[in-house]
Design an enzyme around this catalytic site. Structure first.
Site: not given
Ligand SMILES: Cc1cc2nc3c(=O)[nH]c(=O)nc-3n(C[C@H](O)[C@H](O)[C@H](O)COP(=O)(O)OP(=O)(O)OC[C@H]3O[C@@H](n4cnc5c(N)ncnc54)[C@H](O)[C@@H]3O)c2cc1C
Length: 390
Positions: A131, A364
């Protein structure tokens, strides 16, 4: 420079296409019907049956080395096959594969986890996201504390694909809070569901949602450490990099199929006494879609080729993932526009693709993370403009 496929690549691609067309695509109306009724498009038994049928065609373990009974295909050939899979929205993939990092397991773990996963007897999921740590994966907080011969895992993972169905998870947790997670502070564990973690489904706009995994003092024997203690983040990145060319390869197949539907519709739908294909507005959408599709194809094939050459594919894969994910969103949007109101209905799969491909820009590695990698490589001089041709 030769842009053609070899005879072998073409033969494998065509056989995959024939299988998908003959055996998988006929299931599409039923998959749409089930999904509209909020049921899975395919049951695990149906998927398995299709995979075993594909095995008879020779398709088993695209990425699995031959010594494990797979095809051990080069990345470029795998990419071509993932494009064929993308041409159908039936949730199908060829069998006989396992998470790439399971091949890092020791002999005992290979017997217990890798081989049954390849055989389709066990189902895995990979869990790094939490989270409080997505893009910033090095910020994970799940703790693994040593207790005699065991480790005790506590914390939560979220958005885990296959987490509702998996019987074991590959989990990256913090084992040494005094060290950087990326450099010796984290470890990957093989954790059976029977060891005590539980999953909660997460509803998403796509079909077949991910899960959050809850670890409440889950006791894991030390023999279930995957790789070395301290190597968790490195293995996690190795897992993620694999998807970076598979996702856009799949996107190309979706875009090809959807664009084909739009062309057919444009040629047959009549408004104001003429087919809509005769209007420049429609022609330009088709031209732009084809141009983006073709550009994505070459970025993806180059990324796969880079991996096959034994070169570092990160930069090329980041460009392929970024461009391919955006391309398919643009193309599906245009395809919906060309179909008018019908495109918005659930009679056609376009709205389904629309929901499905939005994820490609998020998981990813988000678009923003790909841009971060690409620009950082250039700004720090890790990569030259123009890559290997520079
Ligand atoms: C359907 C689904 C399947 C998934 N499957 C897996 C899985 O099998 N295993 C696993 O481990 N994870 C999995 N994920 C997790 C996925 O990899 C993450 O959701 C993704 O990496 C983004 O992380 P977050 O959702 O926490 O977004 P955040 O990191 O909170 O980002 C929110 C927004 O801010 C932007 N942002 C963040 N930091 C920066 C920065 N430094 N500069 C500019 N923009 C920034 C991001 O690009 C995004 O637009 C899955 C996600 C989904 C939705």
């Amino acid at each position: 420079m030769d842009f053609s496929l070899s005879d072998e690549q073409r033969a494998i691609r065509d056989t995959a296409r024939a299988f998908i067309t003959r055996e998988v695509m006929p299931l599409e109306p039923e998959v749409l019907r089930r999904e509209r009724a909020h049921q899975p498009g395919l049951t695990p038994d149906e998927l398995r049956e299709l995979q075993l049928k594909a095995k008879k065609f020779g398709f088993w373990g695209l990425a699995t080395p031959e010594e494990y009974g797979g095809m051990g295909l080069p990345a470029l050939t795998q990419s071509l096959i993932w494009t064929e899979i993308g041409r159908t929205f039936v949730p199908f993939r060829f069998g006989g594969d396992a998470d790439n990092i399971l091949f890092r397991a020791n002999d005992e773990q290979k017997r217990e986890y890798l081989i049954p996963t390849i055989e389709g007897e066990r189902r895995s999921c990979f869990a790094i996201t939490e989270p409080g740590a997505g893009s910033d994966a090095a910020n994970i907080k799940m703790r693994a504390r040593r207790d005699g011969d065991d480790w005790i895992l506590t914390g939560e993972k979220t958005f885990i694909t296959g987490g509702n169905e998996a019987d074991f998870a590959i989990v990256v947790a913090v084992t040494d809070p005094d060290r950087d997670v990326r450099d010796g502070g984290s470890t990957a564990f093989l954790v059976d569901r029977s060891m005590g973690w539980r999953s909660e489904p997460i509803q998403t706009m796509g079909e077949g949602g991910p899960a959050s995994l809850v670890f409440d003092d889950v006791r894991v024997p030390a023999r279930n450490v995957l790789g070395e203690v301290g190597q968790g983040f490195k293995l996690g990145m190795e897992w993620i990099i694999k998807g970076r060319y598979i996702i856009p390869s799949n996107a190309i197949g979706i875009a090809e199929r959807a664009l084909g539907m739009a062309i057919q519709h444009a040629n047959t739908r009549v408004t104001f006494g003429a087919p809509i294909a005769s209007y420049q507005a429609i022609q330009w959408m088709i031209a732009d879609a084809e141009t983006e599709l073709e550009a994505a194809r070459w970025l993806v094939l180059r990324a796969a080729w880079t991996a096959d050459q034994g070169l570092d594919p990160r930069h090329a894969s980041a460009m392929a993932k970024l461009y391919g994910a955006n391309m398919v969103n643009h193309v599906v949007d245009k395809v919906m526009q060309i179909h008018g109101g019908m495109g918005y209905t659930r009679e056609l799969p376009i709205e389904r693709w629309y929901r499905q491909v939005r994820l490609y820009r998020i998981f990813e590695g988000t678009d923003e993370m790909q841009r971060l990698i690409i620009s950082r490589d250039l700004l720090r001089g890790y990569t030259k403009i123009g890559g290997h041709l520079a």
